[in-house]
Scaffold this active site. Sequence first.
Site, mmCIF file in Angstrom:
data_model
loop_
_atom_site.group_PDB
_atom_site.id
_atom_site.type_symbol
_atom_site.label_atom_id
_atom_site.label_comp_id
_atom_site.label_asym_id
_atom_site.label_seq_id
_atom_site.Cartn_x
_atom_site.Cartn_y
_atom_site.Cartn_z
ATOM 1 N N LYS A 139 -48.167 -42.198 -14.907
ATOM 2 C CA LYS A 139 -48.384 -40.391 -15.173
ATOM 3 C C LYS A 139 -47.290 -39.957 -16.364
ATOM 4 O O LYS A 139 -46.322 -40.406 -15.879
ATOM 5 C CB LYS A 139 -48.359 -39.752 -13.983
ATOM 6 C CG LYS A 139 -48.596 -38.328 -14.064
ATOM 7 C CD LYS A 139 -48.677 -37.619 -12.776
ATOM 8 C CE LYS A 139 -48.670 -36.117 -12.991
ATOM 9 N NZ LYS A 139 -48.833 -35.294 -11.592
ATOM 10 N N GLU A 157 -55.724 -38.722 -7.044
ATOM 11 C CA GLU A 157 -54.338 -38.828 -6.927
ATOM 12 C C GLU A 157 -53.568 -39.104 -5.733
ATOM 13 O O GLU A 157 -54.005 -38.508 -4.773
ATOM 14 C CB GLU A 157 -53.603 -37.694 -7.632
ATOM 15 C CG GLU A 157 -52.086 -37.809 -7.849
ATOM 16 C CD GLU A 157 -51.346 -36.705 -8.687
ATOM 17 O OE1 GLU A 157 -50.408 -36.919 -9.247
ATOM 18 O OE2 GLU A 157 -51.983 -35.846 -8.340
ATOM 19 N N CYS A 202 -53.779 -35.801 -12.988
ATOM 20 C CA CYS A 202 -53.533 -34.446 -12.685
ATOM 21 C C CYS A 202 -52.780 -33.533 -13.586
ATOM 22 O O CYS A 202 -53.494 -33.124 -14.449
ATOM 23 C CB CYS A 202 -52.648 -34.272 -11.291
ATOM 24 S SG CYS A 202 -52.778 -32.806 -10.159
#
Length: 265
Positions: free
Chosen positions: A110, A40, A151
């Site tokens: 995300k 990331e 993440c």
Amino acid sequence: MRVAVCQLNARDDRQANLAAAGALLDRAAAAGADLAILPEYVDYLGPGSGQPKPEPLDGEFADFFAAAARRLGMWVHAGSFHEVGPDPQHTYNTSLVFDRAGELAATYRKIHLYDVEIPGRVSYLESRAVAPGPEPVTLTVDGVRVGLSICYDLRFPELYRQLAVAGGAQLLVVPAAFMLHTGRDHWEVLLRARAIENQCFVAAAAQIGDHDPGRTCFGRSMVIDPWGTVLAQAPDTVGVVCADLDLDRLHTIRTELPSLANRRL
């Protein structure tokens, strides 16, 4: 399929970060990787005041990793970067995947944003500057179905169940900058859980070390098989580790312990 996870310590110098990422991709290709995965925010992890301007999908960031994929003849998952968002106050935290010819094969934004307040320890509200993505994304890489995440998504099992069931994923990818204080207790546990419950391989590429201002990432990039066995794990330094994904083993596990087929919800 041979998968490489690249572990990086991105700082506040974007060009240096890109050069370091390119060197890790070279190492992955030399090791015979079919797919290499970066962490990331691979291009910048530092003070907000120095953060590069968000870019479109055909900006400098995309051009760099498309060229690397084309030059190396390897699939490249370019971690994530700040993409131009829906309004001037918000970007997207976006992953790009390039095929062996350097063509953009998938884009994932995300979904779950890291909004955490721990008095005296952590205050981080990702949603102040980042907008959530609209939908899960899967793609096919050399015949293997791959589900994308980033993440903090790791803490939301419903996303991965959707990737595995609706998306048919066999490999789940997790680029991350997981914090040290949570990573040491939760990182491996969550990764292995997502592998076991969805009977998928999991490949997680992480940031490691200190990043201004006052942020330390856990590292321990790893590849896990559908039984929850860690096939490869990076030591606590910048580098690359590879693992071969045995899809026959995935089929055997799903046949002998058919938990996905037996689900009722």
